[in-house]
Every structure is written in structure tokens, then in C-alpha cells.
Design a protein around this motif. Structure first.
Motif, PDB file in Angstrom:
ATOM      1  N   ASP A 136      41.529  33.835  36.127  1.00 52.68           N
ATOM      2  CA  ASP A 136      41.641  35.093  35.391  1.00 52.68           C
ATOM      3  C   ASP A 136      40.296  35.807  35.380  1.00 52.68           C
ATOM      4  OD1 ASP A 136      44.254  34.466  34.839  1.00 52.68           O
ATOM      5  OD2 ASP A 136      43.900  33.871  32.766  1.00 52.68           O
ATOM      6  N   GLU A 137      39.228  35.027  35.213  1.00 58.06           N
ATOM      7  CA  GLU A 137      37.930  35.675  35.157  1.00 58.06           C
ATOM      8  C   GLU A 137      37.515  36.203  36.524  1.00 58.06           C
ATOM      9  OE1 GLU A 137      34.770  33.687  33.219  1.00 58.06           O
ATOM     10  OE2 GLU A 137      33.477  35.433  33.486  1.00 58.06           O
ATOM     11  N   ALA A 138      37.887  35.500  37.580  1.00 52.16           N
ATOM     12  CA  ALA A 138      37.586  36.015  38.919  1.00 52.16           C
ATOM     13  C   ALA A 138      38.242  37.383  39.115  1.00 52.16           C
ATOM     14  CB  ALA A 138      38.063  35.026  39.987  1.00 52.16           C
ATOM     15  N   VAL A 176      38.772  39.587  36.656  1.00 53.10           N
ATOM     16  CA  VAL A 176      37.970  40.552  35.896  1.00 53.10           C
ATOM     17  C   VAL A 176      36.740  40.960  36.708  1.00 53.10           C
ATOM     18  CG1 VAL A 176      36.601  40.923  33.797  1.00 53.10           C
ATOM     19  CG2 VAL A 176      38.802  39.743  33.654  1.00 53.10           C
TER      20      VAL A 176
END
Lengths: 244, 244
Positions: free
Chosen positions: A135-137, A139
């Protein structure tokens, strides 16, 4: 239990980490406490403390931050199989708001539930952290898109990523996907005006690449769209088991 | 051991989670394997697989993504006390590159070291995840800044956040901080041209808010800069112990 009886999150994680019966049971228990939220009304608001995380099994949610001048930046979208607010469950005050795009009934997960589950099954913790890293990748890609991509490539990249995310839980393919977002959501996501969003979508359609109409994104030329966006799905890490 | 003998990461985490002697020992053991990297040469590059994470005890590093057209977007900066690559250690292929801004000697942490440490001490895992969540909150703020803030507010917000981050490990205050970044770093971070960066810095200086010169950021009017940036440090979650 066959895999179809599992929740989308369980199916997603199982594709990457071979979970034992015990681990599956712990994960399914996290789904027990259902809450209802109405479309358009914040389920968590910026500045709220002691918020829970939520597991989404159906529907769409967006996370966003409001600026002092009232402008809104959408950070990301949560779709079935996503853990919502996992990123910030450890920060005592939510740094952003979550708004359901359609009515949703996610499972509520308290920080204490999560810490207990992690203590019981470190492999499950690894699987959930994998999902959080992914998920952060996304963002980070979003940041790069706003900082460095032209509006058409930015839009193309966004639609391709959404399609890949949805494909992982059986809700999309290289043909397209159902999408409840409005042009205002797209504008607040991509840092464009609604007028600009309209113009970009028209260009992409006229070039025979993609159509977004009546709640459906249809890819006409998937390869062409990938080339325009410079879309390299490696960061989505969807290519096979992580822990066997 | 007094707290000054601990690494910046240990000091940072100890401010938020009361770590036992055993937990401190596990954390210090993660610092054992030192590696050397030269300024300006990637320590991890985009697309590299099986990369490790690193704990930075001195120096500065930036993480960035290159676009196909050669333009670069800096995602964030790592300063002493930061875990570098923690976010993506679980993704098998690094989604971005890390470049040391000065020569650095971080400690290398393999995924297996991390999983072992997490299994031994769930409280330490919680502390490290808190730090990772905080890092991600900064990436989200960065996204909002590029998407929705004017260039001067964007710059002001960036310098204030860096100052707060550094203050937590004793390297900055409301007076200012030492900063090895060039105007090219600022441009690639904020999605501006180097010329635009120059103009914005001159404006902020002429308004008596902040000066960035000769490797030093000096806050002249901290409150005024906070007002211009709309800086609300709540997302940094620096206000006291999380787990006692």
C-alpha cells in the motif's frame, strides 16, 4: 473451508504467504466485529485519536487530507481486501480522514486485537506488513506521479494501478473494472481541476486507449496505456508466493 | 548503559516505547553489521531484489524514483535514527533507490534478522512499526504538499518537518539545523525547478522567515513559518510515550 469462503483480505494474503489453519483462524477472527458506514460521511476524521483499523470486504473508501484553505488531496483508495488505517493505527492521532464512496460494512480491528494477533502468529504479521508495504509503495508512486508525470500519464498510471489492485481480488482484468469514482475524486487524487480531468479522459478515449463512463473503466489498448504511463507493475509485487 | 551510549534509533524509539533490557539488547544487536557507502553513489537501486534495510546513525540519505524521461522525484530523506528501506524490505524488489548525500556507515539489517527480532520481542516490533508509520505519515504529507500547496508553503512545510525530525535526535531546534542538501535536492523533492527553488528561498528570506545558506537552515520567525506552511505537527506523533 474452500478459498472462496474466505474474505478478500484472506484470499489476497494467501496468494503471498502460505497460511496455516491456525493463522487463517486468527485472521478470520479479525473480521468478526462489523460496523456500518454511509457513503459520503467520514468514518475516521483527520485529528481523531484512538481510531481503529478496518478490513474492507466490499465497497470503496478513500483516504484524504484537507488543507486549511478547504482544498482536498486524496491519498489513496481502499478496495475489497484492503486494510484501512493500518498504516496509522500506531500513531495516536489519525493524520487523515476516511470517507466511504459507497455504503460499506467493514470489520473493525482494534490496535490491541492487532498486537495480539501479531504476537500469536508472526507469519501472519509478516503477511499483513507485506500488504502494508505494498500500500505504501502505491502512495510513493502517487507522489511521483503528482511530482513528475504529465496529466495524461498520471491518469493512465492511476487507472492501470487500480485495475491491477482489483484484479488481485477478482474484481478487474486487462479488459477493465467497475469504478464508482466521480471526476471530483479523480481531480482530488491527481492534483488536477475537474475540467482538466474531463479533458484528459476525453484525450485518452479519442486516442483509443481507455474509456471511463457510466461507472466502468474499459481498457481498449492496455499495452498502449502501459507505454503512455510508463507503468511498471514491479512495485505491486504480485508475482507469486513470498513465504511458502 | 546511559541513554547517550545508545544509537539515535534506540534513543528515538525509547522516547515512545519503554524498552526492557532484553528489548534494548535485541535492538542494539541489529546495529552490529556496519557497511560503508560513498556520497552520491546508490546504496540500493530501483529494481534491485533481495535488498536489506539499514539503520542510519550518522549522515543523510535520500530515497528517490527515476522516471523513464530521466526526471527524478525524491520521496523522502533519512537522517540519524531512521530505518532506511524498512518500508520495502518485504517487497521483493526495491521500488526506489537510496543515495547517500554524505558518506555513511549504516548498519545492515537483513529481512531474516528483522523477522527474528520481531518474533523475540513484539514490543520492539511495535516500536519499529510506530517509526515506520510515522515515516509514512511524512510521505503522505509530502504528497499533499506537492498536490495542493503553493511553492512557498511547500518549502516552508518541508523545512519545518525536517527540523522536527532532527530535533527528536538532538540535531535541530526551533533555531535551525545543519543541512547538507543542495538546491537540486530541494527541487527534486518539491517538484520545482532549481530556479524556482532559488526564488522561493529568496522570498522566504526577504520576508524574514528562514534562511538556508552555507549548509545551515536558520529559522528567523518560527511561528510565522508555521502559519505560512499550515504546519500541524500532530502527524509526527512526537508528544510522549506510546507504550509504557
Amino acid at each position: 473451508m474452500t478459498s472462496n469462503e474466505h474474505s478478500p483480505l484472506t484470499r489476497k494474503l494467501s496468494a503471498f504467504v502460505a497460511l496455516s489453519e491456525v493463522e487463517l483462524a486468527v485472521l478470520e477472527r479479525l473480521h468478526q466485529r462489523r460496523r456500518s458506514f454511509v457513503a459520503g460521511r467520514d468514518m475516521v476524521h483527520q485529528g481523531q485519536s484512538e481510531q481503529a483499523a478496518f478490513i474492507l470486504s466490499a465497497g470503496w473508501v478513500c483516504s484524504y487530507k484537507l488543507q486549511a484553505d478547504g482544498s482536498r488531496q486524496i491519498v489513496d483508495f481502499q478496495v475489497p481486501g484492503d486494510f484501512l488505517g493500518l498504516r496509522s493505527v500506531l500513531l495516536r492521532t489519525s493524520d487523515h480522514s476516511f470517507e466511504p464512496i459507497v455504503d460499506v460494512e467493514p470489520a473493525e480491528v482494534l490496535t490491541s486485537d492487532l498486537i495480539e494477533a501479531f504476537t500469536q502468529t508472526p507469519r501472519l504479521a509478516t503477511a499483513i506488513l507485506w500488504a502494508a508495504s505494498r500500500d505504501e509503495a502505491m502512495v510513493v508512486e502517487h507522489l511521483v506521479g503528482i511530482g513528475r508525470r504529465e496529466a495524461d500519464a498520471r491518469m493512465a498510471h492511476f487507472l492501470l494501478e487500480l485495475g491491477s489492485k482489483l484484479a488481485l481480488v477478482g474484481l478487474g482484468s486487462k479488459a477493465g473494472f467497475d469504478c464508482p469514482l466521480t471526476q471530483y475524486h479523480l481531480a482530488d487524487t491527481l492534483g488536477l481541476s475537474a475540467v482538466h480531468v474531463n479533458r484528459v479522459l476525453r484525450q485518452l478515449r479519442e486516442h483509443g486507449l481507455v474509456t471511463f463512463r457510466d461507472g466502468r473503466v474499459t481498457f481498449h489498448d492496455y499495452g498502449g496505456l502501459v507505454a503512455l504511463a510508463g507503468f511498471d507493475p514491479t512495485y505491486l509485487d504480485q508475482t507469486g508466493p513470498l513465504l511458502t
